[in-house]
Write a protein that holds these residues in place. Structure first.
Motif, mmCIF file in Angstrom:
data_model
loop_
_atom_site.group_PDB
_atom_site.id
_atom_site.type_symbol
_atom_site.label_atom_id
_atom_site.label_comp_id
_atom_site.label_asym_id
_atom_site.label_seq_id
_atom_site.Cartn_x
_atom_site.Cartn_y
_atom_site.Cartn_z
ATOM 1 N N ALA A 316 0.847 -1.205 0.000
ATOM 2 C CA ALA A 316 0.000 0.000 0.000
ATOM 3 C C ALA A 316 0.880 1.251 0.000
ATOM 4 C CB ALA A 316 -0.925 -0.010 1.213
ATOM 5 N N ASN A 317 1.706 1.336 -1.010
ATOM 6 C CA ASN A 317 2.691 2.411 -1.108
ATOM 7 C C ASN A 317 2.023 3.632 -1.738
ATOM 8 O OD1 ASN A 317 4.960 3.985 -1.617
ATOM 9 N ND2 ASN A 317 6.237 2.160 -1.870
ATOM 10 N N TRP A 318 1.185 4.299 -0.928
ATOM 11 C CA TRP A 318 0.360 5.398 -1.449
ATOM 12 C C TRP A 318 1.214 6.554 -1.951
ATOM 13 C CZ3 TRP A 318 0.854 10.058 0.960
ATOM 14 C CH2 TRP A 318 1.525 10.017 2.191
ATOM 15 N N GLY A 319 2.450 6.679 -1.446
ATOM 16 C CA GLY A 319 3.333 7.757 -1.897
ATOM 17 C C GLY A 319 3.588 7.670 -3.399
ATOM 18 N N ARG A 320 3.637 6.446 -3.922
ATOM 19 C CA ARG A 320 3.864 6.287 -5.360
ATOM 20 C C ARG A 320 2.653 6.746 -6.167
ATOM 21 N NH1 ARG A 320 6.962 0.398 -5.907
ATOM 22 N NH2 ARG A 320 8.726 0.939 -4.577
ATOM 23 N N LEU A 322 0.498 9.060 -5.187
ATOM 24 C CA LEU A 322 0.517 10.516 -5.035
ATOM 25 C C LEU A 322 1.556 11.144 -5.969
ATOM 26 C CD1 LEU A 322 0.291 12.494 -1.777
ATOM 27 C CD2 LEU A 322 2.453 12.620 -2.997
ATOM 28 N N ALA A 323 2.738 10.556 -6.031
ATOM 29 C CA ALA A 323 3.792 11.126 -6.883
ATOM 30 C C ALA A 323 3.411 11.026 -8.360
ATOM 31 C CB ALA A 323 5.117 10.417 -6.624
ATOM 32 N N VAL A 325 0.268 11.023 -9.560
ATOM 33 C CA VAL A 325 -0.760 12.058 -9.764
ATOM 34 C C VAL A 325 -0.072 13.414 -9.919
ATOM 35 C CG1 VAL A 325 -2.685 13.305 -8.692
ATOM 36 C CG2 VAL A 325 -2.578 10.807 -8.537
ATOM 37 N N VAL A 335 -2.665 20.733 -5.452
ATOM 38 C CA VAL A 335 -2.696 19.400 -4.840
ATOM 39 C C VAL A 335 -3.459 19.392 -3.520
ATOM 40 C CG1 VAL A 335 -0.574 18.688 -5.964
ATOM 41 C CG2 VAL A 335 -0.462 19.711 -3.688
ATOM 42 N N VAL A 338 -6.748 17.505 -3.616
ATOM 43 C CA VAL A 338 -6.771 16.107 -4.071
ATOM 44 C C VAL A 338 -7.118 15.138 -2.940
ATOM 45 C CG1 VAL A 338 -5.348 14.239 -5.000
ATOM 46 C CG2 VAL A 338 -5.130 16.558 -5.920
ATOM 47 N N GLY A 351 -4.183 16.804 -0.038
ATOM 48 C CA GLY A 351 -2.807 16.667 -0.497
ATOM 49 C C GLY A 351 -1.864 15.964 0.449
ATOM 50 N N GLU A 352 -2.358 15.476 1.571
ATOM 51 C CA GLU A 352 -1.460 14.736 2.461
ATOM 52 C C GLU A 352 -2.143 13.506 3.043
ATOM 53 O OE1 GLU A 352 -0.733 16.725 6.377
ATOM 54 O OE2 GLU A 352 -1.546 18.455 5.323
ATOM 55 N N ARG A 353 -1.368 12.670 3.704
ATOM 56 C CA ARG A 353 -1.904 11.433 4.237
ATOM 57 C C ARG A 353 -2.961 11.736 5.293
ATOM 58 N NH1 ARG A 353 1.931 6.975 6.991
ATOM 59 N NH2 ARG A 353 1.861 8.442 8.690
ATOM 60 N N GLU A 359 -1.305 1.546 7.865
ATOM 61 C CA GLU A 359 -0.714 0.650 6.871
ATOM 62 C C GLU A 359 -1.539 -0.632 6.759
ATOM 63 O OE1 GLU A 359 2.121 1.717 5.447
ATOM 64 O OE2 GLU A 359 2.644 -0.079 4.304
ATOM 65 N N ASN B 52 7.168 18.065 -10.011
ATOM 66 C CA ASN B 52 6.033 17.305 -9.492
ATOM 67 C C ASN B 52 5.155 18.226 -8.637
ATOM 68 O OD1 ASN B 52 4.392 15.455 -7.848
ATOM 69 N ND2 ASN B 52 5.685 13.871 -8.748
ATOM 70 N N PHE B 54 3.130 17.548 -6.350
ATOM 71 C CA PHE B 54 3.242 17.201 -4.930
ATOM 72 C C PHE B 54 4.687 17.354 -4.477
ATOM 73 C CE2 PHE B 54 -0.646 14.726 -5.806
ATOM 74 C CZ PHE B 54 -1.408 15.055 -4.700
ATOM 75 N N GLY B 84 4.631 14.497 1.185
ATOM 76 C CA GLY B 84 3.271 14.074 1.518
ATOM 77 C C GLY B 84 3.017 14.198 3.004
ATOM 78 N N ILE B 119 8.433 8.220 1.097
ATOM 79 C CA ILE B 119 7.435 9.292 1.103
ATOM 80 C C ILE B 119 6.414 9.049 2.205
ATOM 81 C CG2 ILE B 119 5.445 10.193 -0.212
ATOM 82 C CD1 ILE B 119 7.007 9.895 -2.734
#
Lengths: 404, 404
Positions: A316-320, A322-323, A325, A335, A338, A351-353, A359, B52, B54, B84, B119
């Motif tokens: 669940a690498n949400w940073g990828r 986000l990057a 997007v 952002v 988003v 725009g942030e977690r 996790e 980017n 973000f 992020g 991230i």
């Protein structure tokens, strides 16, 4: 590899459409690699073709013959794409049309050729032509004929793909059958996606073309395995005219809906059978200023090798996400508006977690075979949905080993 | 994996530039993960940053502090990208600048922060700040200090990357040193490419910024491993002003040439150390109507997973190159003017395979570690060169396993 189970549906007959297959020995010995689809005289045929500038010889010939009208036979071979073959390729495609036309007593322009397989090798015209009478002999409209047709057009696909739909037009039933091949849009070496759809409805050519174009835009044009557009892609829609007439707003809406369901099902079947696929991923982008903008964001995420490898790893690498997007070509991108959801779990807001995100919750979604990612851009009303697969070791193996 | 051998060069001192490293325990135990670069008072500093949307907290802070001028310290950490992370991330980046400013008696705005790593996790501010006095204690300008600095900024890189160049300006020698990290442009999860370049020349800020922007456009902006732009990319150029003054056409041309050689060398070192890379590929597109058009074609080929897996397999699958060129966004694309060369072997001419081409000749080139692909579009005078790596099983392993 492929995602989930798939059973080829029991296809009903479409009056006037007959399918015949043969083993020409172009692909592997003992595999059906030639398909003839017979179309009745009054039928209307529409097609959409690859936008690759290097489009293959059969695509050129099929487009020209289609303009001529009065199409009676679709002739498909796998194992050789007849692409990158120049003038020789055009002559070879034409020679196959001539041979089938002679056997069936139609004009050569009434035959539409389709090829899929390796690029840049000469089409084995003689072997193909020698197989035509075998294919003509077993022409039929049974469920078995449809399933064998589905098998005959495969290349690296692991399973045949078929779909059938019905709709009710003024109290009469309309049937639509379709078969497709491709383990991606998206494999120039195999030269790649083909789909043949037939209905018993009666539809004028201009309307048929518009319905097909719109339907393909929301189905086959919304899938990606690896971003590589084939030189040979084609999707054909045949309306035999034996059944009810589609004309006027209401019947068009009903038919469009059934056609869209069928093309979406076939498109999704291609992704589920994507090369090396272990995940089926739906990317739903909303809140965009235009559909193009939504598609751009969706495809940027769908093509990201880092998102695709994270999907493969069930990480669940949400940073990828986000990057990906964040690097999409969107003007004045704010952002902070988003939001990103992974299945039922919100990952990103403003725009942030999201503070409460764990996790564990993200991983629970990522371990599934079928994953929904929803991205809301917060800047408009337009949306788009794109379907894709993950990037696995098997994808690399399949494509690194294909010709060796 | 990485392509070829690489020896970190023996870097000469740049008067006024001192580098100090520390182990803060942010990355792995026993690995240097903090770098301080000290810049003399009269130095000018220019930077280019990720596009980017973000972009990470340290990028926001570094840009703001850079505008303020009077930069004295660059503070770099690996292991955590501080991306992020929203307002908290901004406060954390600022807190690190404050801590270093307090220890060195400069204004907080004189510290530029850089972070690279995972991230979306909070920056371990305390651990980072606790390591600052260690890094300050070992500040130095020796070759060892440069090499340790090169090591301290690595993430998944397999080796440090450094380059040094000299040029002669009015009889005086100018030196340029640079270090870089990144196994791609191009790894949002690691958040990714950083480069720090310093020279003893004296250069006004506006000129320094222009030189850096132009040089980056022809080096770091022309490499791709996997098409994913990081949230944290940055490239900084420091001119200490201790040496000769760069002003006027001639000295600018000489300096630009040396700077371009150095950034190209660092950019190529990143590709040679690309994630899972087994090949170093130069894509040279000529005969385009504009540089943007040439870059579009080059990147379309460089990003094609099918071309990249064929490169990995050492398979002279020229059909995949042709199909990728064919789907590049080029208006009124006349493929009959296209020629494609693989090393010294011509593959395609007038849009089709060259008659005399043999698989053996193509394969002989493809088995090499370093491969040149030249594409001539035959429609104009513009050109572009892009460097890339292949797509291997290791790429998938590295990115599927990174967080597990």
């Amino acid at each position: 590899m492929a995602v989930g189970e798939a059973i080829f549906p029991q296809m009903p007959a479409i009056a006037g459409i007959r399918l015949g297959t043969a083993q020409a020995g172009i692909k592997k010995a003992g595999r059906r690699d030639v398909l003839i689809i017979e179309v009745p005289e009054q039928a209307r045929v529409a097609g959409v073709f690859t936008r690759n500038a290097f489009c293959a010889a059969p695509v050129h010939v099929a487009k020209r013959h289609l303009q001529h009208g009065a199409s009676r036979y679709l002739l498909v071979n796998t194992g050789n794409a007849n692409a990158g073959t120049g003038m020789q390729g055009m002559q070879d495609a034409q020679a196959c049309c001539d041979a089938l036309a002679a056997l069936t007593h139609v004009a050569s322009q009434s035959v539409l050729p389709f090829s899929t397989g390796v690029i840049g090798e000469r089409l084995p015209v003689e072997r193909l032509c020698n197989s035509l009478s075998e294919a003509l002999t077993n022409l039929g409209d049974s469920a078995v004929a449809w399933e064998l047709a589905g098998q005959a057009i495969l290349t690296t696909d692991t399973r045949p793909k078929g779909a059938t739909a019905t709709c009710n037009v003024n109290g009469q039933m309309v049937t639509i059958n379709g078969i497709a091949k491709g383990s991606g849009m998206i494999k120039p070496n195999m030269a790649t996606m083909l789909a043949f759809v037939a209905t018993d409805a009666e539809i004028e050519t201009a309307l048929l073309e518009r319905l097909l174009r719109d339907s393909v835009d929301r189905s086959f044009n919304c899938i990606t395995v690896d971003s590589d557009t084939s030189t040979n892609d084609a999707c054909m829609l045949i309306a035999t005219g034996e059944g009810p007439r589609i004309a006027g707003e209401e019947s068009i809406a009903v038919f469009r809906d059934a056609l869209d369901r069928l093309t979406r099902e076939l498109a999704q079947a291609i992704i589920r059978d994507g090369e090396g696929a272990t995940k089926f991923v739906t990317l739903d982008v909303q809140g965009a200023r235009s559909r193009d903008e939504a598609l751009n964001v969706a495809f940027t995420v769908a093509h990201s090798p880092l998102v695709k490898t994270a999907l493969y790893a069930s990480d669940a690498n949400w940073g990828r996400i986000l990057a990906a997007v964040g690097r999409a070509p969107v003007e004045d991108f704010d952002v902070e508006r988003v939001t990103i959801d992974l299945g039922e779990v919100r990952l990103v807001e403003a725009g942030e977690r999201v503070p409460g995100y764990t996790e564990k919750a993200g991983s629970a979604v990522m371990t599934r075979d079928e994953i929904d990612i929803r991205i809301h851009l917060g800047r408009g009303e337009a949306s788009a949905t794109v379907w894709t697969s993950d990037l696995s070791h098997d994808y690399v193996s399949i494509n690194a080993d294909y010709r060796s």
